[in-house]
Design a protein around this motif. Structure first.
Motif, PDB file in Angstrom:
ATOM      1  N   ALA A   1       0.823  -1.059   0.075  1.00  0.00           N
ATOM      2  CA  ALA A   1      -0.061  -0.047  -0.037  1.00  0.00           C
ATOM      3  C   ALA A   1       0.991   1.325  -0.012  1.00  0.00           C
ATOM      4  O   ALA A   1       0.461   2.209  -0.702  1.00  0.00           O
ATOM      5  N   LEU A   2       2.034   1.208   0.675  1.00  0.00           N
ATOM      6  CA  LEU A   2       2.931   2.290   0.769  1.00  0.00           C
ATOM      7  C   LEU A   2       3.512   2.785  -0.622  1.00  0.00           C
ATOM      8  O   LEU A   2       3.627   3.796  -1.050  1.00  0.00           O
ATOM      9  N   VAL A   3       3.755   1.588  -1.421  1.00  0.00           N
ATOM     10  CA  VAL A   3       4.598   1.819  -2.733  1.00  0.00           C
ATOM     11  C   VAL A   3       3.362   2.147  -3.685  1.00  0.00           C
ATOM     12  O   VAL A   3       3.738   2.825  -4.339  1.00  0.00           O
ATOM     13  N   MET A   4       2.289   1.793  -3.556  1.00  0.00           N
ATOM     14  CA  MET A   4       1.461   2.333  -4.311  1.00  0.00           C
ATOM     15  C   MET A   4       1.047   3.767  -4.177  1.00  0.00           C
ATOM     16  O   MET A   4       0.973   4.490  -5.013  1.00  0.00           O
ATOM     17  N   LEU A   5       1.020   4.468  -2.896  1.00  0.00           N
ATOM     18  CA  LEU A   5       0.922   5.755  -2.526  1.00  0.00           C
ATOM     19  C   LEU A   5       2.011   6.549  -3.586  1.00  0.00           C
ATOM     20  O   LEU A   5       1.881   7.678  -3.824  1.00  0.00           O
ATOM     21  N   MET A   6       3.220   6.038  -3.663  1.00  0.00           N
ATOM     22  CA  MET A   6       4.190   6.600  -4.459  1.00  0.00           C
ATOM     23  C   MET A   6       4.000   7.245  -5.679  1.00  0.00           C
ATOM     24  O   MET A   6       4.465   8.111  -6.233  1.00  0.00           O
ATOM     25  N   THR A   7       2.971   6.257  -6.433  1.00  0.00           N
ATOM     26  CA  THR A   7       2.707   6.701  -7.847  1.00  0.00           C
ATOM     27  C   THR A   7       1.948   7.863  -7.771  1.00  0.00           C
ATOM     28  O   THR A   7       2.064   8.948  -8.627  1.00  0.00           O
ATOM     29  N   PRO A   8       0.837   7.976  -7.104  1.00  0.00           N
ATOM     30  CA  PRO A   8       0.080   9.384  -6.912  1.00  0.00           C
ATOM     31  C   PRO A   8       0.953  10.432  -6.391  1.00  0.00           C
ATOM     32  O   PRO A   8       1.119  11.705  -6.981  1.00  0.00           O
ATOM     33  N   GLY A   9       2.075   9.858  -5.535  1.00  0.00           N
ATOM     34  CA  GLY A   9       3.015  11.196  -5.147  1.00  0.00           C
ATOM     35  C   GLY A   9       4.011  11.388  -6.321  1.00  0.00           C
ATOM     36  O   GLY A   9       4.426  12.472  -6.336  1.00  0.00           O
ATOM     37  N   LEU A  10       4.226  10.540  -7.145  1.00  0.00           N
ATOM     38  CA  LEU A  10       5.008  10.961  -8.150  1.00  0.00           C
ATOM     39  C   LEU A  10       4.275  11.811  -9.165  1.00  0.00           C
ATOM     40  O   LEU A  10       4.843  12.792  -9.754  1.00  0.00           O
ATOM     41  N   ALA A  11       3.096  11.583  -9.346  1.00  0.00           N
ATOM     42  CA  ALA A  11       2.187  12.504 -10.146  1.00  0.00           C
ATOM     43  C   ALA A  11       2.327  13.868  -9.796  1.00  0.00           C
ATOM     44  O   ALA A  11       2.292  14.953 -10.510  1.00  0.00           O
ATOM     45  N   PHE A  12       2.281  14.148  -8.269  1.00  0.00           N
ATOM     46  CA  PHE A  12       2.257  15.494  -7.861  1.00  0.00           C
ATOM     47  C   PHE A  12       3.729  16.188  -8.014  1.00  0.00           C
ATOM     48  O   PHE A  12       3.837  17.248  -8.208  1.00  0.00           O
ATOM     49  N   PHE A  13       4.749  15.258  -7.842  1.00  0.00           N
ATOM     50  CA  PHE A  13       5.943  15.532  -7.844  1.00  0.00           C
ATOM     51  C   PHE A  13       6.073  16.286  -9.307  1.00  0.00           C
ATOM     52  O   PHE A  13       6.473  17.294  -9.565  1.00  0.00           O
ATOM     53  N   TYR A  14       5.880  15.381 -10.377  1.00  0.00           N
ATOM     54  CA  TYR A  14       6.310  15.516 -11.663  1.00  0.00           C
ATOM     55  C   TYR A  14       5.142  17.065 -11.974  1.00  0.00           C
ATOM     56  O   TYR A  14       5.644  17.820 -12.908  1.00  0.00           O
ATOM     57  N   GLY A  15       3.990  16.921 -11.489  1.00  0.00           N
ATOM     58  CA  GLY A  15       2.932  17.867 -11.734  1.00  0.00           C
ATOM     59  C   GLY A  15       3.466  19.230 -11.482  1.00  0.00           C
ATOM     60  O   GLY A  15       3.146  20.271 -12.137  1.00  0.00           O
ATOM     61  N   GLY A  16       3.932  19.321 -10.315  1.00  0.00           N
ATOM     62  CA  GLY A  16       4.433  20.632  -9.692  1.00  0.00           C
ATOM     63  C   GLY A  16       5.538  21.281 -10.678  1.00  0.00           C
ATOM     64  O   GLY A  16       5.807  22.352 -10.757  1.00  0.00           O
ATOM     65  N   MET A  17       6.416  20.435 -11.131  1.00  0.00           N
ATOM     66  CA  MET A  17       7.456  20.766 -11.937  1.00  0.00           C
ATOM     67  C   MET A  17       7.372  21.253 -13.357  1.00  0.00           C
ATOM     68  O   MET A  17       8.123  21.983 -13.640  1.00  0.00           O
ATOM     69  N   VAL A  18       6.137  20.936 -14.109  1.00  0.00           N
ATOM     70  CA  VAL A  18       5.928  21.578 -15.208  1.00  0.00           C
ATOM     71  C   VAL A  18       5.130  22.724 -15.317  1.00  0.00           C
ATOM     72  O   VAL A  18       4.800  23.189 -14.101  1.00  0.00           O
ATOM     73  N   ARG A  19       4.993  23.364 -16.467  1.00  0.00           N
ATOM     74  CA  ARG A  19       4.185  24.611 -16.457  1.00  0.00           C
ATOM     75  C   ARG A  19       2.590  24.114 -16.312  1.00  0.00           C
ATOM     76  O   ARG A  19       2.374  23.173 -16.549  1.00  0.00           O
ATOM     77  N   SER A  20       1.973  25.270 -15.913  1.00  0.00           N
ATOM     78  CA  SER A  20       0.510  25.014 -15.592  1.00  0.00           C
ATOM     79  C   SER A  20      -0.393  24.604 -16.676  1.00  0.00           C
ATOM     80  O   SER A  20      -1.170  23.741 -16.341  1.00  0.00           O
ATOM     81  N   LYS A  21       0.041  24.671 -17.942  1.00  0.00           N
ATOM     82  CA  LYS A  21      -0.783  23.906 -19.039  1.00  0.00           C
ATOM     83  C   LYS A  21      -0.384  22.601 -19.320  1.00  0.00           C
ATOM     84  O   LYS A  21      -0.987  22.019 -20.202  1.00  0.00           O
ATOM     85  N   SER A  22       0.489  21.963 -18.371  1.00  0.00           N
ATOM     86  CA  SER A  22       0.655  20.744 -18.730  1.00  0.00           C
ATOM     87  C   SER A  22       0.452  19.869 -17.345  1.00  0.00           C
ATOM     88  O   SER A  22       0.666  18.386 -17.382  1.00  0.00           O
ATOM     89  N   VAL A  23       0.117  20.252 -16.492  1.00  0.00           N
ATOM     90  CA  VAL A  23       0.030  19.529 -15.182  1.00  0.00           C
ATOM     91  C   VAL A  23      -0.896  18.434 -15.013  1.00  0.00           C
ATOM     92  O   VAL A  23      -0.492  17.261 -14.645  1.00  0.00           O
ATOM     93  N   LEU A  24      -2.080  18.631 -15.624  1.00  0.00           N
ATOM     94  CA  LEU A  24      -2.912  17.221 -15.803  1.00  0.00           C
ATOM     95  C   LEU A  24      -2.558  16.112 -16.615  1.00  0.00           C
ATOM     96  O   LEU A  24      -2.661  15.023 -16.294  1.00  0.00           O
ATOM     97  N   ASN A  25      -1.751  16.629 -17.731  1.00  0.00           N
ATOM     98  CA  ASN A  25      -1.209  15.591 -18.507  1.00  0.00           C
ATOM     99  C   ASN A  25      -0.248  14.655 -17.687  1.00  0.00           C
ATOM    100  O   ASN A  25      -0.175  13.603 -18.017  1.00  0.00           O
TER     101      ASN A  25
END
Length: 456
Positions: free
Chosen positions: A14-38
């Motif tokens: 379960a902890l490792v599963m949480l890492m993928t949404p965590g990665l989504a936030f990590f990557y999502g915050g690093m891009v420009r606002s027009k690409s975060v959802l992608n």
């Protein structure tokens, strides 16, 4: 069956599963606002595609009886997990399905890691196509090489890196991080550079989101690493502590490099240093002491901080530094076992600094290079195949407008709606400006907060 070990593995999954949404936030915050959802969608999509493939073929290809030369498990032995849900089916002293679920999370996040290299410019459908092909052709076989151990009692034969070569990779420095990093480089080369890169600044749009993602990754990584002991025992405890101190020292090393080179220690650098330390200690968690783990973190944090600049020198557009952090961090952690390996740890091997000579270092290097070469070549071919069959990249006008709009018909932030409602409230008491008039006035004015939102 040991109920304590079973509970720990299920919790770790379960902890490792949480890492993928965590990665989504990590990557999502690093891009420009027009690409975060992608960016978020590429991680979420990996969960669906790889999770299903893992049940159908993946587990069998990774952990089935070897079909020859330690290269691949029998894809049909456990097709659809046939027979593994029996209460009598055990992997060691835990239910086989607990191990299946735990390893599924590794497969999912490995694929999701690749997406960071191709931010802002890849089509979502072809990404899912590539992700599925890559899991089948690259990840599942490499997981067999690294994670499938032979069992003489049952006659099961495992992968060549784990058994014939004998390289140490406790939780996936080669199978996860070198593997994903090499694939990210290949996919980025086939896809090409972002429009305007590197001349135009492409800064993270939401650093708090990046830090939240890094925090979720660090939290989940305790399950990723310590859970790989597959038991609630002393080995898991050592790996947990090593994961803590290696990550902290890597963060500090990254910040020190920034302070010396750029005169500033940044929030983005702290988050990136956290991930670099987590990556490097992944293969080495059971083979170094806590002092050795601190050394692994310091070296990896500094080298990864320097490595992220290589893309500007060699002109490959690795958008979110998957190569600099995961490929380089995975290589560093895998190779440093050959130096800092301590025979008193659960792995029981001595590196060069503990009188073990160069043999272990050589073995680690062979395993790392083999995975890197296999992943890069096959990923390059798969990317070219997908590009030829369905196309990979969004059109130039869609890239300029943002892949969130072109691929998902959504925007992460409704700036225009906020501005319109504010102006309507302010003018409503006088009864002179309607909401539609406010919209027209705001979006026609380049100085208004709604202007940028209306363009997006």
């Amino acid at each position: 069956m040991d109920s304590g070990n079973t509970a720990w593995v299920l919790t770790s999954a379960a902890l490792v599963m949480l890492m993928t949404p965590g990665l989504a936030f990590f990557y999502g915050g690093m891009v420009r606002s027009k690409s975060v959802l992608n960016m978020i969608m590429m991680s979420l999509g990996s969960m669906g595609v790889v999770g299903i493939l893992w049940v159908l073929f993946g587990y069998s290809m990774a952990f089935g009886d070897d079909v020859g030369l330690g290269l691949l498990g029998d894809p049909l032995e456990y097709f659809g997990l046939n027979g593994l849900w029996s209460p009598d089916s055990l992997s060691g002293d835990i239910p086989t399905l607990a191990f299946v679920g735990f390893q599924a999370m590794f497969a999912i996040i490995t694929v999701a890691l690749i997406s960071g290299a191709v931010a802002d410019r890849i089509r979502f459908g072809p990404w899912l196509f590539f992700a599925g092909l890559w899991a089948l052709v690259v990840y599942f076989p490499v997981a067999h090489w690294v994670f499938a151990f032979s069992d003489e009692e049952s006659g099961v034969v495992g992968g060549w890196i784990a058994n014939t070569l004998g390289a140490i990779d406790f939780a996936g420095g080669t199978a996860v991080h070198i593997n994903a990093g090499a694939a990210a480089l290949a996919l980025a080369l086939v896809l090409g550079r972002r429009r305007g890169w590197p001349q135009e600044p492409m800064r993270p749009h939401n650093l708090p989101m990046v830090v939240l993602g890094a925090a979720l990754l660090w939290f989940g990584w305790f399950g990723f690493n310590a859970g790989s002991a597959l038991a609630a025992d002393g080995a898991a405890a050592l790996v947990l502590v090593n994961t803590l101190v290696a990550t902290g020292s890597a963060m500090l090393a990254w910040l020190l490099v920034e302070r010396i080179r750029d005169k500033h220690a940044t929030t983005l650098g702290a988050a990136s240093g956290i991930v670099a330390g987590l990556v490097a200690i992944t293969p080495a968690g059971s083979s170094v002491s806590p002092l050795g783990a601190i050394a692994v973190g310091l070296v990896s944090g500094a080298l990864c901080a320097l490595a992220v600049g290589l893309k500007y020198r060699f002109r490959y557009d690795d958008s979110l530094d998957v190569v600099g952090v995961h490929l380089v961090g995975g290589l560093v952690g895998t190779l440093l076992i050959g130096f800092f390996g301590d025979g008193s740890t659960p792995a029981g091997v001595d590196g060069l600094f503990f009188g073990g000579g160069l043999e272990l270092l050589g073995v680690q290097a062979v395993g790392a290079i083999a995975v890197l070469a296999y992943s890069f070549v096959l990923s390059l071919l798969l990317a070219l195949l997908v590009k030829a069959v369905v196309g990979l990249r969004v059109p130039p006008e869609a890239e300029d407008a943002g892949v969130d709009e072109s691929e998902h018909a959504e925007g992460a932030y409704e700036f225009a709606g906020f501005a319109v409602s504010r102006v309507a409230r302010q003018s409503g008491s006088a009864g002179t400006t309607t909401a539609s008039t406010a919209t027209t006035a705001l979006t026609a004015n380049p100085d208004s907060p709604a202007y940028e939102g209306s363009k997006q």
